[in-house]
Enzyme design. Sequence first.
Site, short mmCIF file in Angstrom:
data_model
loop_
_atom_site.label_atom_id
_atom_site.label_comp_id
_atom_site.label_asym_id
_atom_site.label_seq_id
_atom_site.Cartn_x
_atom_site.Cartn_y
_atom_site.Cartn_z
N THR A 147 -6.48 0.86 2.19
CA THR A 147 -7.88 0.43 2.17
C THR A 147 -8.82 1.62 2.36
O THR A 147 -9.83 1.74 1.66
CB THR A 147 -8.12 -0.62 3.27
N HIS B 67 -5.18 0.91 12.78
CA HIS B 67 -4.19 -0.12 12.55
C HIS B 67 -3.18 -0.17 13.69
O HIS B 67 -3.13 0.73 14.53
CB HIS B 67 -3.44 0.11 11.22
N LYS C 166 2.41 0.38 11.58
CA LYS C 166 2.05 0.74 10.20
C LYS C 166 2.63 2.10 9.85
O LYS C 166 2.50 3.06 10.61
CB LYS C 166 0.53 0.73 10.03
N THR D 37 0.84 -1.20 0.00
CA THR D 37 0.00 0.00 0.00
C THR D 37 0.87 1.26 0.00
O THR D 37 2.08 1.19 0.15
CB THR D 37 -0.93 0.03 1.23
#
Length: 273
Positions: free
Chosen positions: A171, A160, A164, A104
């Site tokens: 998302t 999260h 992260k 991502t």
Amino acid sequence: MIKVAVTGAAGRMGSGIIRKITQQDDMEVVAAIEIPNSPLAGVDAGIQAGAGELGVKIVGAEKLEETLKESKADVLVDFTIAHAAVETVKKATACGVNVVVGTTGFTDEQMAENIKNVKDNDVKAVISSNMSIGVNVFFNTLKKLTPILNDFDIEIIEAHHNQKKDAPSGTAMTAFEVIANELDRDPEEVGVYGRQGMVGKRTKEEIGLHAIRGGDIVGDHTVMFIGDGERIEFTHRAHTREVFIAGVIRAIRYIPDAESGIVSSMNDVLGLE
């Protein structure tokens, strides 16, 4: 038998993917790649992943191209970081290797480069910000709900774990893009990333995005449709990384039937509209 190369092989996702592949009858791990000049180079990838000895040694990314050629990999799976993944996709596609990418944080320019490399080398690809089957049903449902609730204020909240690195999550950004597209709004103009101070009255067009980081949260995503006197909260929660890995396995199996030269999505993999 589908021959799979895994980058980020010693990471949480990479190790999980290796373990899962060893449990399948129709695929095998043939290459495991880590960061350039990795101290883990030479370690058996299966032992590192907790899957038992595989006879596949971890190599540093500086040997990516020669490793892909020697292993005759059919598919490379990448769960790393965006700037590294772009280079990996470039090299893998140039070697004629298909790619499944769950990394991502790609910028528009980086994603455009991924798409170009897939097209120019006429390989097959699945690239998705979230490989979870449930999340992709979540996206598909958002697409159908948004036009019905087009007069509601919309806010997106994601949470999260504290390791992260990117925010908002890929998302959350995909959900935002789905919603903005359905409402015919320009994401560059309507996205509001958190609020602080005297920001003024909320506009009807804006879509808020908020990121929470803490502990070991695997991934929570909530879209709030807020009207006068009522609200709808639509939530997906991932309790384990296994949900992403299950989607990766589906994506790998989809690759032989995928169209060459284009980037497929998890919608294509799952047969969603």
